[in-house]
Motif scaffolding. Structure first.
Motif, PDB file in Angstrom:
ATOM      1  N   ALA A  64      30.136  49.784 -71.347  1.00 18.60           N
ATOM      2  CA  ALA A  64      29.428  48.927 -70.388  1.00 18.60           C
ATOM      3  C   ALA A  64      30.281  47.743 -69.919  1.00 18.60           C
ATOM      4  N   ARG A  65      31.407  47.494 -70.558  1.00 18.65           N
ATOM      5  CA  ARG A  65      32.204  46.330 -70.193  1.00 18.65           C
ATOM      6  C   ARG A  65      32.867  46.553 -68.831  1.00 18.65           C
ATOM      7  N   PRO A  66      32.901  45.518 -67.986  1.00 22.67           N
ATOM      8  CA  PRO A  66      33.523  45.668 -66.663  1.00 22.67           C
ATOM      9  C   PRO A  66      34.968  46.178 -66.753  1.00 22.67           C
ATOM     10  N   GLU A 106      43.711  45.627 -69.511  1.00 20.02           N
ATOM     11  CA  GLU A 106      42.694  45.188 -68.544  1.00 20.02           C
ATOM     12  C   GLU A 106      41.902  43.998 -69.098  1.00 20.02           C
ATOM     13  N   GLU A 107      41.542  44.058 -70.375  1.00 23.09           N
ATOM     14  CA  GLU A 107      40.783  42.959 -70.997  1.00 23.09           C
ATOM     15  C   GLU A 107      41.645  41.702 -71.153  1.00 23.09           C
ATOM     16  N   SER A 108      42.968  41.887 -71.248  1.00 18.96           N
ATOM     17  CA  SER A 108      43.862  40.755 -71.530  1.00 18.96           C
ATOM     18  C   SER A 108      44.044  39.815 -70.344  1.00 18.96           C
ATOM     19  N   GLY A 109      43.795  40.329 -69.140  1.00 22.93           N
ATOM     20  CA  GLY A 109      44.028  39.513 -67.953  1.00 22.93           C
ATOM     21  C   GLY A 109      45.501  39.427 -67.585  1.00 22.93           C
ATOM     22  N   LEU A 110      46.377  40.115 -68.309  1.00 18.00           N
ATOM     23  CA  LEU A 110      47.811  40.091 -68.007  1.00 18.00           C
ATOM     24  C   LEU A 110      48.078  40.938 -66.752  1.00 18.00           C
ATOM     25  N   ILE A 111      49.206  40.677 -66.123  1.00 10.43           N
ATOM     26  CA  ILE A 111      49.564  41.470 -64.933  1.00 10.43           C
ATOM     27  C   ILE A 111      50.296  42.722 -65.407  1.00 10.43           C
ATOM     28  N   THR A 130      36.216  48.228 -68.889  1.00 14.20           N
ATOM     29  CA  THR A 130      36.206  49.675 -69.153  1.00 14.20           C
ATOM     30  C   THR A 130      35.911  50.432 -67.865  1.00 14.20           C
ATOM     31  N   GLN A 131      34.978  49.910 -67.098  1.00 15.96           N
ATOM     32  CA  GLN A 131      34.653  50.561 -65.827  1.00 15.96           C
ATOM     33  C   GLN A 131      35.873  50.535 -64.893  1.00 15.96           C
ATOM     34  N   ALA A 132      36.610  49.440 -64.909  1.00 16.48           N
ATOM     35  CA  ALA A 132      37.817  49.330 -64.068  1.00 16.48           C
ATOM     36  C   ALA A 132      38.874  50.343 -64.510  1.00 16.48           C
ATOM     37  N   VAL A 133      39.006  50.517 -65.825  1.00 18.15           N
ATOM     38  CA  VAL A 133      39.981  51.477 -66.361  1.00 18.15           C
ATOM     39  C   VAL A 133      39.564  52.908 -66.000  1.00 18.15           C
ATOM     40  N   PHE A 134      38.284  53.223 -66.135  1.00 17.26           N
ATOM     41  CA  PHE A 134      37.780  54.548 -65.755  1.00 17.26           C
ATOM     42  C   PHE A 134      38.129  54.837 -64.292  1.00 17.26           C
ATOM     43  N   LEU A 135      37.922  53.850 -63.454  1.00 19.22           N
ATOM     44  CA  LEU A 135      38.190  54.012 -62.014  1.00 19.22           C
ATOM     45  C   LEU A 135      39.693  54.250 -61.795  1.00 19.22           C
TER      46      LEU A 135
END
Ligand code: GSH
Length: 201
Positions: A187-189, A19-24, A191-196
Protein backbone atom coordinates in the motif's frame (compact mmCIF):
# COMPACT_ATOMS: atom_id res chain seq x y z
CA UNK A 1 23.37 5.59 -9.02
CA UNK A 2 21.97 2.96 -11.34
CA UNK A 3 20.25 -0.25 -10.34
CA UNK A 4 20.35 -3.19 -12.72
CA UNK A 5 17.17 -5.19 -12.20
CA UNK A 6 14.65 -7.68 -13.49
CA UNK A 7 10.97 -6.90 -13.00
CA UNK A 8 9.58 -8.53 -9.85
CA UNK A 9 12.84 -10.37 -9.07
CA UNK A 10 14.96 -10.02 -5.91
CA UNK A 11 16.26 -6.68 -7.23
CA UNK A 12 12.80 -5.27 -6.43
CA UNK A 13 13.86 -5.05 -2.76
CA UNK A 14 16.75 -2.74 -3.72
CA UNK A 15 14.44 -0.77 -6.01
CA UNK A 16 11.96 -0.30 -3.13
CA UNK A 17 14.78 0.87 -0.85
CA UNK A 18 15.97 3.37 -3.47
CA UNK A 19 12.46 4.71 -4.00
CA UNK A 20 11.82 5.02 -0.24
CA UNK A 21 15.24 6.65 0.29
CA UNK A 22 14.48 9.73 -1.78
CA UNK A 23 17.94 9.40 -3.39
CA UNK A 24 18.38 10.13 -7.09
CA UNK A 25 18.75 6.93 -9.10
CA UNK A 26 18.17 5.32 -12.48
CA UNK A 27 17.22 1.74 -13.36
CA UNK A 28 18.12 -0.50 -16.26
CA UNK A 29 16.53 -3.88 -16.94
CA UNK A 30 18.63 -6.99 -17.56
CA UNK A 31 17.69 -10.02 -19.64
CA UNK A 32 19.01 -12.77 -17.40
CA UNK A 33 19.06 -15.33 -20.22
CA UNK A 34 21.04 -13.36 -22.80
CA UNK A 35 22.85 -11.36 -20.03
CA UNK A 36 22.23 -8.18 -22.04
CA UNK A 37 20.99 -4.98 -20.46
CA UNK A 38 18.18 -2.89 -21.92
CA UNK A 39 20.76 -0.62 -23.61
CA UNK A 40 22.58 -3.61 -25.12
CA UNK A 41 25.55 -3.81 -22.75
CA UNK A 42 26.95 -7.22 -21.72
CA UNK A 43 25.71 -7.36 -18.11
CA UNK A 44 28.63 -9.59 -17.09
CA UNK A 45 30.94 -6.64 -17.78
CA UNK A 46 29.08 -4.89 -14.91
CA UNK A 47 28.59 -7.88 -12.61
CA UNK A 48 30.79 -10.84 -13.58
CA UNK A 49 28.56 -13.02 -11.37
CA UNK A 50 25.84 -12.46 -13.98
CA UNK A 51 22.97 -11.93 -11.56
CA UNK A 52 20.92 -9.01 -10.38
CA UNK A 53 20.79 -6.82 -8.36
CA UNK A 54 23.86 -4.72 -9.15
CA UNK A 55 24.11 -1.09 -8.09
CA UNK A 56 26.53 1.27 -9.80
CA UNK A 57 27.36 3.97 -7.28
CA UNK A 58 27.90 7.62 -8.16
CA UNK A 59 31.70 7.16 -8.10
CA UNK A 60 31.41 4.25 -10.57
CA UNK A 61 32.01 1.48 -8.03
CA UNK A 62 29.76 -1.55 -8.48
CA UNK A 63 28.07 -3.13 -5.50
CA UNK A 64 26.48 -6.57 -5.78
CA UNK A 65 24.60 -8.88 -3.37
CA UNK A 66 21.19 -7.69 -2.28
CA UNK A 67 22.02 -7.47 1.43
CA UNK A 68 25.06 -5.24 0.80
CA UNK A 69 23.06 -3.04 -1.57
CA UNK A 70 20.19 -2.64 0.88
CA UNK A 71 22.51 -1.68 3.73
CA UNK A 72 24.37 0.79 1.49
CA UNK A 73 21.14 2.49 0.42
CA UNK A 74 20.05 2.77 4.07
CA UNK A 75 23.44 4.32 4.94
CA UNK A 76 23.16 6.85 2.11
CA UNK A 77 19.80 8.09 3.39
CA UNK A 78 20.23 8.27 7.20
CA UNK A 79 17.27 10.65 7.56
CA UNK A 80 14.92 7.90 6.39
CA UNK A 81 16.07 5.54 9.19
CA UNK A 82 15.79 2.40 7.08
CA UNK A 83 18.47 0.78 9.30
CA UNK A 84 19.41 1.32 12.98
CA UNK A 85 22.78 2.86 13.94
CA UNK A 86 25.60 0.69 12.58
CA UNK A 87 27.07 -1.63 15.21
CA UNK A 88 24.13 -1.30 17.61
CA UNK A 89 22.36 -4.44 18.76
CA UNK A 90 19.34 -3.38 16.67
CA UNK A 91 21.60 -3.11 13.64
CA UNK A 92 22.76 -6.67 14.24
CA UNK A 93 19.10 -7.76 14.47
CA UNK A 94 18.53 -6.17 11.08
CA UNK A 95 21.53 -8.02 9.63
CA UNK A 96 20.14 -11.21 11.19
CA UNK A 97 16.84 -10.70 9.35
CA UNK A 98 18.56 -9.83 6.08
CA UNK A 99 20.75 -12.93 6.15
CA UNK A 100 17.76 -15.08 7.13
CA UNK A 101 15.73 -13.73 4.20
CA UNK A 102 18.64 -14.12 1.76
CA UNK A 103 19.60 -17.65 2.70
CA UNK A 104 16.49 -19.22 4.23
CA UNK A 105 13.72 -17.61 2.14
CA UNK A 106 15.12 -16.10 -1.06
CA UNK A 107 17.25 -19.07 -2.09
CA UNK A 108 14.77 -21.92 -1.42
CA UNK A 109 12.05 -19.86 -3.11
CA UNK A 110 14.16 -18.64 -6.04
CA UNK A 111 15.58 -22.08 -6.84
CA UNK A 112 12.05 -23.36 -7.51
CA UNK A 113 11.86 -21.07 -10.55
CA UNK A 114 14.76 -22.96 -12.14
CA UNK A 115 13.23 -25.08 -14.92
CA UNK A 116 15.98 -27.66 -14.38
CA UNK A 117 14.86 -28.27 -10.78
CA UNK A 118 13.24 -31.72 -10.55
CA UNK A 119 9.83 -32.09 -8.89
CA UNK A 120 11.32 -33.87 -5.84
CA UNK A 121 13.77 -31.02 -5.34
CA UNK A 122 10.96 -28.46 -5.53
CA UNK A 123 8.96 -30.39 -2.93
CA UNK A 124 11.95 -30.51 -0.56
CA UNK A 125 12.54 -26.77 -1.01
CA UNK A 126 8.86 -26.04 -0.35
CA UNK A 127 9.06 -27.98 2.93
CA UNK A 128 12.09 -25.96 4.08
CA UNK A 129 10.55 -22.68 2.95
CA UNK A 130 7.26 -23.42 4.76
CA UNK A 131 9.13 -24.09 8.00
CA UNK A 132 11.07 -20.83 7.68
CA UNK A 133 7.92 -18.87 6.87
CA UNK A 134 6.24 -20.36 9.97
CA UNK A 135 9.14 -18.91 11.99
CA UNK A 136 8.84 -15.50 10.27
CA UNK A 137 5.06 -15.49 10.89
CA UNK A 138 5.52 -16.09 14.64
CA UNK A 139 8.41 -13.66 15.05
CA UNK A 140 6.84 -10.84 13.00
CA UNK A 141 3.55 -11.07 14.92
CA UNK A 142 1.61 -7.87 14.47
CA UNK A 143 4.90 -6.05 13.86
CA UNK A 144 3.93 -3.99 12.09
CA UNK A 145 7.44 -4.39 10.65
CA UNK A 146 10.21 -6.97 11.03
CA UNK A 147 12.09 -4.55 13.28
CA UNK A 148 8.95 -3.82 15.30
CA UNK A 149 7.73 -0.25 14.97
CA UNK A 150 10.44 0.83 12.50
CA UNK A 151 10.26 0.21 8.77
CA UNK A 152 13.59 -1.12 7.52
CA UNK A 153 15.19 -2.45 4.35
CA UNK A 154 14.41 -6.00 5.58
CA UNK A 155 10.70 -5.29 5.04
CA UNK A 156 11.31 -4.63 1.35
CA UNK A 157 13.22 -7.90 1.02
CA UNK A 158 10.56 -9.98 2.80
CA UNK A 159 7.85 -8.29 0.70
CA UNK A 160 9.70 -9.16 -2.50
CA UNK A 161 10.17 -12.85 -1.67
CA UNK A 162 6.59 -13.17 -0.36
CA UNK A 163 5.31 -11.78 -3.68
CA UNK A 164 6.65 -14.93 -5.43
CA UNK A 165 4.73 -17.48 -3.37
CA UNK A 166 1.55 -17.43 -5.48
CA UNK A 167 3.55 -18.16 -8.64
CA UNK A 168 5.20 -21.08 -6.81
CA UNK A 169 1.76 -22.54 -5.97
CA UNK A 170 2.28 -22.00 -2.23
CA UNK A 171 -0.90 -21.31 -0.26
CA UNK A 172 -0.17 -18.39 2.08
CA UNK A 173 -3.34 -18.86 4.18
CA UNK A 174 -1.41 -20.15 7.22
CA UNK A 175 0.50 -16.86 7.56
CA UNK A 176 -1.98 -14.03 8.31
CA UNK A 177 0.72 -11.77 9.82
CA UNK A 178 2.91 -12.18 6.72
CA UNK A 179 -0.09 -11.41 4.49
CA UNK A 180 -0.86 -8.28 6.53
CA UNK A 181 2.82 -7.25 6.27
CA UNK A 182 2.74 -7.81 2.50
CA UNK A 183 -0.40 -5.66 2.13
CA UNK A 184 1.12 -2.96 4.37
CA UNK A 185 4.21 -2.65 2.18
CA UNK A 186 2.19 -2.96 -1.03
CA UNK A 187 0.00 0.00 0.00
CA UNK A 188 2.98 2.35 0.31
CA UNK A 189 3.22 4.99 -2.45
CA UNK A 190 6.87 4.01 -3.07
CA UNK A 191 5.82 0.40 -3.74
CA UNK A 192 3.18 1.53 -6.19
CA UNK A 193 5.80 3.69 -7.95
CA UNK A 194 8.17 0.71 -8.17
CA UNK A 195 5.41 -1.54 -9.55
CA UNK A 196 4.71 1.07 -12.22
CA UNK A 197 8.40 1.50 -13.09
CA UNK A 198 8.92 -2.29 -13.36
CA UNK A 199 5.76 -2.73 -15.47
CA UNK A 200 3.97 -4.71 -12.74
CA UNK A 201 1.09 -2.33 -12.01
N1 GSH B 1 23.47 -13.85 -3.97
C1 GSH B 1 22.69 -12.95 -4.78
C2 GSH B 1 21.65 -13.76 -5.56
C3 GSH B 1 20.81 -12.89 -6.44
C4 GSH B 1 19.86 -13.73 -7.29
O1 GSH B 1 19.51 -14.86 -6.92
N2 GSH B 1 19.44 -13.15 -8.43
C5 GSH B 1 18.59 -13.88 -9.36
C6 GSH B 1 17.25 -13.21 -9.54
S1 GSH B 1 16.32 -13.13 -8.03
C7 GSH B 1 19.30 -13.89 -10.71
O2 GSH B 1 19.74 -12.86 -11.19
N3 GSH B 1 19.40 -15.08 -11.32
C8 GSH B 1 20.02 -15.24 -12.61
C9 GSH B 1 21.30 -16.01 -12.57
O3 GSH B 1 21.72 -16.46 -11.49
O4 GSH B 1 21.88 -16.17 -13.64
C10 GSH B 1 22.03 -11.86 -3.94
O5 GSH B 1 21.65 -12.20 -2.79
O6 GSH B 1 21.90 -10.72 -4.39
Amino acid sequence: MKLYYKAGACSMASHLALEESGLIYAIEAVDLVSKKTESGIDFQSINPKGYIPALVLDDGAVLTEGVAILLRIAALAPDKELAPAMGSINYMSLVEWLVFIATELHKPAGMQFNPAMPADGKTALKTILTRRLDYAEKTLGTGPFLMGKSLSVADFYLFTVFSWLGRLGIDTGAWPHLIAHFERIKARPATQAVFLAEGLA
